[in-house]
Design an enzyme around this catalytic site. Sequence first.
Site, mmCIF file in Angstrom:
data_model
loop_
_atom_site.group_PDB
_atom_site.id
_atom_site.type_symbol
_atom_site.label_atom_id
_atom_site.label_comp_id
_atom_site.label_asym_id
_atom_site.label_seq_id
_atom_site.Cartn_x
_atom_site.Cartn_y
_atom_site.Cartn_z
ATOM 1 N N GLY A 157 -8.708 -5.910 10.496
ATOM 2 C CA GLY A 157 -7.595 -5.164 11.083
ATOM 3 C C GLY A 157 -7.399 -5.520 12.537
ATOM 4 O O GLY A 157 -6.710 -6.493 12.886
ATOM 5 N N ARG A 158 -8.060 -4.754 13.410
ATOM 6 C CA ARG A 158 -7.809 -4.928 14.848
ATOM 7 C C ARG A 158 -8.155 -6.326 15.341
ATOM 8 O O ARG A 158 -7.531 -6.818 16.287
ATOM 9 C CB ARG A 158 -8.583 -3.841 15.607
ATOM 10 C CG ARG A 158 -8.028 -2.464 15.322
ATOM 11 C CD ARG A 158 -8.959 -1.366 15.757
ATOM 12 N NE ARG A 158 -10.192 -1.356 14.965
ATOM 13 C CZ ARG A 158 -11.188 -0.504 15.145
ATOM 14 N NH1 ARG A 158 -11.089 0.408 16.089
ATOM 15 N NH2 ARG A 158 -12.268 -0.555 14.381
ATOM 16 N N LYS A 166 -7.989 1.707 -1.276
ATOM 17 C CA LYS A 166 -8.669 1.542 0.016
ATOM 18 C C LYS A 166 -9.157 2.906 0.469
ATOM 19 O O LYS A 166 -8.376 3.844 0.564
ATOM 20 C CB LYS A 166 -7.732 0.934 1.047
ATOM 21 C CG LYS A 166 -8.421 0.722 2.382
ATOM 22 C CD LYS A 166 -7.700 -0.307 3.225
ATOM 23 C CE LYS A 166 -8.364 -0.497 4.576
ATOM 24 N NZ LYS A 166 -8.079 0.607 5.487
ATOM 25 N N GLY A 216 -14.060 -3.210 8.778
ATOM 26 C CA GLY A 216 -14.515 -2.505 9.964
ATOM 27 C C GLY A 216 -15.264 -3.360 10.960
ATOM 28 O O GLY A 216 -16.290 -3.957 10.653
ATOM 29 N N CYS A 250 -6.476 7.269 5.106
ATOM 30 C CA CYS A 250 -5.788 7.721 6.319
ATOM 31 C C CYS A 250 -6.260 9.129 6.701
ATOM 32 O O CYS A 250 -6.161 10.062 5.907
ATOM 33 C CB CYS A 250 -4.280 7.703 6.113
ATOM 34 S SG CYS A 250 -3.404 8.158 7.626
ATOM 35 N N GLN A 268 0.838 -1.208 0.000
ATOM 36 C CA GLN A 268 0.000 0.000 0.000
ATOM 37 C C GLN A 268 0.873 1.259 0.000
ATOM 38 O O GLN A 268 1.774 1.389 0.825
ATOM 39 C CB GLN A 268 -0.918 0.044 1.219
ATOM 40 C CG GLN A 268 -1.879 1.231 1.123
ATOM 41 C CD GLN A 268 -2.711 1.466 2.370
ATOM 42 O OE1 GLN A 268 -2.188 1.805 3.421
ATOM 43 N NE2 GLN A 268 -4.009 1.280 2.250
HETATM 44 C C1 LIG Z 1 -3.137 0.747 14.211
HETATM 45 C C2 LIG Z 1 -3.841 0.907 12.889
HETATM 46 C C3 LIG Z 1 -3.126 1.296 11.772
HETATM 47 C C4 LIG Z 1 -3.768 1.434 10.529
HETATM 48 N N1 LIG Z 1 -3.025 1.752 9.419
HETATM 49 C C5 LIG Z 1 -3.613 1.771 8.202
HETATM 50 C C6 LIG Z 1 -2.837 1.947 7.019
HETATM 51 O O1 LIG Z 1 -1.593 2.086 7.063
HETATM 52 N N2 LIG Z 1 -3.499 1.971 5.831
HETATM 53 C C7 LIG Z 1 -4.858 1.810 5.735
HETATM 54 O O2 LIG Z 1 -5.415 1.831 4.632
HETATM 55 N N3 LIG Z 1 -5.610 1.610 6.832
HETATM 56 C C8 LIG Z 1 -5.023 1.570 8.050
HETATM 57 N N4 LIG Z 1 -5.778 1.290 9.155
HETATM 58 C C9 LIG Z 1 -7.225 0.998 8.997
HETATM 59 C C10 LIG Z 1 -7.465 -0.511 8.882
HETATM 60 O O3 LIG Z 1 -6.880 -1.044 7.707
HETATM 61 C C11 LIG Z 1 -8.958 -0.870 8.907
HETATM 62 O O4 LIG Z 1 -9.580 -0.420 7.721
HETATM 63 C C12 LIG Z 1 -9.689 -0.274 10.109
HETATM 64 O O5 LIG Z 1 -8.947 -0.474 11.292
HETATM 65 C C13 LIG Z 1 -11.090 -0.870 10.274
HETATM 66 O O6 LIG Z 1 -11.019 -2.265 10.373
HETATM 67 P P1 LIG Z 1 -10.997 -3.063 11.799
HETATM 68 O O7 LIG Z 1 -12.199 -2.610 12.594
HETATM 69 O O8 LIG Z 1 -11.056 -4.508 11.366
HETATM 70 O O9 LIG Z 1 -9.735 -2.696 12.501
HETATM 71 C C14 LIG Z 1 -5.158 1.183 10.402
HETATM 72 C C15 LIG Z 1 -5.874 0.804 11.552
HETATM 73 C C16 LIG Z 1 -5.244 0.647 12.769
HETATM 74 C C17 LIG Z 1 -6.058 0.209 13.962
#
Ligand SMILES: Cc1cc2nc3c(=O)[nH]c(=O)nc-3n(C[C@H](O)[C@H](O)[C@H](O)COP(=O)(O)O)c2cc1C
Length: 330
Positions: free
Chosen positions: A224-225, A140, A202, A101, A71
Amino acid sequence: MKIGSVNLPSPYAIAPMAGMTDTAFRRLVKRQGGCGLVVTEMVSAEGLVRGIDRTLEYAEYTEEERPVSIQIFGGDPEKMAAAAQIVEGMGADIVDVNMGCPVPKIAKHHAGCSLMREPSHAAGVIAAMTRAVKIPVTVKMRAGWNDDERNAPVLARMVEDAGAAAIAVHGRTAAQSYSGSADWSLVARIAEDLSIPVFGSGDCVEPEQIVSRMREGVEGVLVGRGVLRNPWILAQAGDLAAGRPARPVTLEDRGRFLLEYIELLGHERVRDERLSHDKWVVNKVRALGSWYTKGLDNGSHLRTAINSAPSLPALRAVVEQFFFAPAGVA
Ligand SMILES: Cc1cc2nc3c(=O)[nH]c(=O)nc-3n(C[C@H](O)[C@H](O)[C@H](O)COP(=O)(O)O)c2cc1C
């Protein structure tokens, strides 16, 4: 499922997470099974074009992680196209563009989610990239910039027309950051409207949620999380989707994962000369620990112990004691 000509063995993927989804972590998640795609942490297009060492470190991956998406973030079409060529030259399977972001440091440079505020420019970035490389270009994005500008459905269409091979939508606005909940009905509407694959992202923290989100019409789910808390979640979702019970994960499994993470990090080449290698590993484990300990019995004790371990051997001892000692308390 496929993104362009790239076959994904499963529709569940590790979402990109800056500071978290390094190559060691991605490899370990992949080894647990169920993971169809890994995405690197976001990498600066500017840094790639200028050949900055620390940027290149974020883009590193290993063969066992394939298919791999790198990415990138940036806002200048020419630089993004040049960066895409570098990513292609590094052998990545896919190049993904960060339009989600919300961090001001990124957004103020017409990159990240601020691209969503200039849809024609954003589509121009994608068109420049798709002209420059043969590998699939994906995007994204978030639901939009804020509640007044929830324009993901429009932008999604525009980037599809500009040549994007797939998109992922995190159903929150930049203004929401991580508050509230992701709007999956918006994601489902976009999936319905587009002919390229749409991934939703999400709030999937249980494997059951991944499986049920798939039923809403998305082609894949980026987690993600949930992966940071439970690196087995994608494998467990695969179990459920195949009609099997989700595989159990023991305390020892969780301990082994952390020890293996420490081991793999120990072998990584670190280009940051401001830190000793050991200190770098300790910091990485602390970062993961803040998520990984959530929901564990005595998790807050473990988190405190990890954060106060003064050295790498001390950190290892904390992990061994917590996960492998019969009392299970650090
Ligand atoms: C610590 C952290 C860092 C993240 N860094 C990025 C990133 O570098 N690029 C991106 O597109 N999304 C980033 N995200 C967003 C995640 O890819 C994801 O879309 C978002 O956390 C929602 O999904 P989740 O509820 O499964 O965490 C980040 C999220 C977290 C929590």
